[in-house]
Structures are given as structure tokens and as C-alpha cells.
Design an enzyme around this catalytic site. Structure first.
Site, short mmCIF file in Angstrom:
data_model
loop_
_atom_site.label_atom_id
_atom_site.label_comp_id
_atom_site.label_asym_id
_atom_site.label_seq_id
_atom_site.Cartn_x
_atom_site.Cartn_y
_atom_site.Cartn_z
N GLU A 166 35.86 43.85 31.63
CA GLU A 166 35.50 44.69 30.48
C GLU A 166 34.22 45.46 30.76
OE1 GLU A 166 35.73 41.58 27.53
OE2 GLU A 166 37.89 41.49 27.86
N LYS A 200 32.55 36.59 24.41
CA LYS A 200 32.52 38.05 24.27
C LYS A 200 31.70 38.43 23.02
CE LYS A 200 36.75 38.19 26.88
NZ LYS A 200 38.05 38.80 27.16
N ASN A 219 33.98 32.18 27.44
CA ASN A 219 33.36 33.50 27.29
C ASN A 219 33.63 34.00 25.87
OD1 ASN A 219 32.51 36.13 27.47
ND2 ASN A 219 34.09 36.79 28.92
N GLU A 269 40.12 37.03 37.92
CA GLU A 269 40.71 37.40 36.64
C GLU A 269 41.52 38.68 36.80
OE1 GLU A 269 38.38 35.64 33.12
OE2 GLU A 269 37.53 37.58 33.60
N SER A 319 44.22 34.70 29.86
CA SER A 319 45.17 34.04 28.96
C SER A 319 45.33 32.54 29.23
CB SER A 319 46.54 34.75 29.03
OG SER A 319 46.40 36.09 28.60
N GLY A 332 43.56 38.69 27.95
CA GLY A 332 43.81 39.02 26.54
C GLY A 332 45.23 39.47 26.26
N HIS A 361 32.50 41.22 34.86
CA HIS A 361 33.71 41.03 34.04
C HIS A 361 34.47 42.36 33.95
CE1 HIS A 361 36.35 40.32 30.64
NE2 HIS A 361 36.19 39.02 30.89
P1 PGA Z 1 41.37 35.71 27.71
O1 PGA Z 1 40.04 36.32 28.36
O2 PGA Z 1 41.31 34.20 27.93
O3 PGA Z 1 41.31 36.08 26.28
O4 PGA Z 1 42.52 36.30 28.44
C1 PGA Z 1 39.57 35.87 29.58
C2 PGA Z 1 38.33 36.62 29.98
O5 PGA Z 1 38.18 37.79 29.61
O6 PGA Z 1 37.46 36.07 30.68
#
Ligand code: PGA
Length: 254
Positions: free
Chosen positions: A96, A11, A9, A166, A212, A172, A94
Site C-alpha cells: 500500500e 493499517k 498490521n 505479500e 488474506s 485484502g 508494504h
Molecule cells: P490482509 O492484509 O490480511 O487484509 O490481506 C495483509 C497486509 O496488508 O499485510
């Protein structure tokens, strides 16, 4: 046996030119393997890279969509548009999107339905916040997001869905969930599918972990039979690091 799915992803990262360079570089770093499906989710403006010859070994995903096919929705992108660019998947719900852009369960459900109507496979993201985990609400939150996200979907269409668990606190932050924590939530998700659509549908369902995931820890997650792959954010942005995640998944015991 479920085929592993590794999704990158991106983003809001990379221009179209950077995306093209990335795809060429990644294609040179990964070997083909029937065991693992590799999916790239660039921003909408870079999805045209799906047409590059180097992109042939990858599948593509949108990072979101709007539930209408077309109309007066400034700034939005529809399922037919993603399909026309060669997407096979779309990431929906997601955290976010939920947290920063107001996507609630009802909106996400409409998006899931729109994706399925147009032959796109939703990767439905669900997961609890840190506060919810601390209050012991993980199962309740995850099941609510799952059941609401899947409302009105037929058993046949449900075959095309993948779930990404997730936990919000792991995204993140560099602090991935422990394999036992993931395993327990994935079992809850699979049981929910079994109750809704039967054992066979549940056995077929791919449940990814995200939060992560790095080249250094991917192997910890693949040791458990419940985890069918990963949704990778930051560690997918560098083609070498994403290729390492892919190659470790390819050589993991299935
Ligand atoms: P990350 O993000 O691997 O940076 O933790 C995962 C995600 O948002 O799908």
C-alpha cells in the site's frame, strides 16, 4: 529453530482508546508461548498502548518511518520516535505504501538503513502484482525488491531483518496464495540471502507470508517449514480472530 512471528498490521484503524481496549482484550485471550512472538502494529497515534501493563507480552511495530532522524518533514515519523515509544519492529515497503504513497525501492532502502541504525528491526515487505505473476515475473520482481531493499546493509545488521512475502493480489482480497506458491517464493528469498550473507544467515532469516491470512487458513501455511509466520491485516482487527491465529500458530508443529 526459527521462532514464529505473527504480526498484526492494523493499517489506518482504531483510535488510541480503541487500541487500549483491544490490547487488554487480546492479552486476556492469548497464552504466553516461547514458540511465537506476537507483534502489534497500530497506527502511530495509538502506539502509546505499548506502555500499558497488558501490552507486556506483545512486541510493537511502526507501520512505516521516515529515513531522517528529525527535520522539516511535515507529517512524518522517524526511527528514534518509534524507538522511544517502545517499538521493536517497523513494517517497511508494504504494497500500500509502494502503490498509494510512491515508496520506491530506493526510498524503502533508506528506511531500512534508518531503522537498523536505530536498533529497529525492519519487516521488509515484497511481492508481485497479479499482472506480474501472470507474466511469469514473480521471481524477478521479488528479487529486485529484495536486493534493492537490502542495498548497503552489512551481514551483521542483516540479522535483524525479517521479510514478509505479500503477493499484492492476495492482500485484502480473501484470495490467499497457495502454500506451494508461497513455499517456492520463500525458497527464492532464502537462497538470495544465502548467496549474499551465507547459509547460516539464510537459515536464521524469518520469512513471513501475508495476504488474506485468517483463523481458518493459517494452519495451511504453517505446515511448510519455509513459512515462519504471518503478516495479518483484516483478520487482526478483531482480537478474537487474531487470538485464534496466534493460538493455532502456538500449537502448530514446528
Ligand atoms: P490482509 O492484509 O490480511 O487484509 O490481506 C495483509 C497486509 O496488508 O499485510
Amino acid at each position: 529453530m526459527r521462532r514464529h512471528l505473527i504480526v498484526g498490521n492494523w493499517k489506518m484503524h482504531k483510535t488510541a482508546a480503541e487500541a487500549a481496549a483491544y490490547v487488554r482484550r487480546l492479552a486476556g485471550l492469548v497464552r504466553q508461548s516461547a514458540k511465537v512472538e506476537i507483534v502489534l502494529a497500530p497506527p502511530f497515534t495509538a502506539l502509546s498502548v505499548a506502555a500499558l501493563p497488558a501490552a507486556r507480552r506483545f512486541a510493537f511495530a511502526g507501520q512505516d518511518l521516515h529515513w531522517e532522524d528529525a527535520g522539516a518533514y511535515t507529517g512524518e515519523i522517524s526511527a528514534p520516535m518509534l524507538k522511544a515509544l517502545g517499538c521493536r519492529y517497523v513494517i517497511l515497503g508494504h504494497s500500500e505504501r509502494r502503490r498509494l504513497f510512491g515508496d520506491d525501492d530506493a526510498a524503502i532502502n533508506r528506511k531500512v538503513l534508518a531503522a537498523l541504525r536505530h536498533g529497529l528491526r525492519p519487516i521488509l515487505c515484497i511481492g508481485e502484482s497479479l499482472g506480474e505473476r501472470r507474466r511469469g515475473q514473480t521471481t524477478r520482481v521479488v528479487l529486485r525488491q529484495l536486493q534493492n531493499g537490502l542495498r548497503g546493509i552489512s551481514k551483521v545488521a542483516g540479522r535483524h531483518i525479517a521479510i514478509a512475502y505479500e503477493p499484492v493480489w492476495a492482500i485484502g482480497t480473501g484470495q490467499a496464495a497457495a502454500p506451494e506458491q508461497i513455499d517456492s517464493v520463500h525458497r527464492t528469498i532464502r537462497s538470495c540471502f544465502a548467496r549474499k550473507w551465507g547459509r547460516r544467515a539464510a537459515d536464521r532469516l524469518r520469512i513471513l507470508y501475508g495476504g488474506s491470512v485468517k483463523p481458518d487458513n493459517i494452519i495451511d501455511f504453517l505446515g511448510t517449514a519455509e513459512i515462519d509466520g504471518a503478516l495479518v491485516g483484516s483478520a487482526c482487527l478483531n482480537p478474537r480472530s487474531f487470538a485464534r491465529i496466534i493460538s493455532q500458530t502456538q500449537s502448530a508443529r514446528q
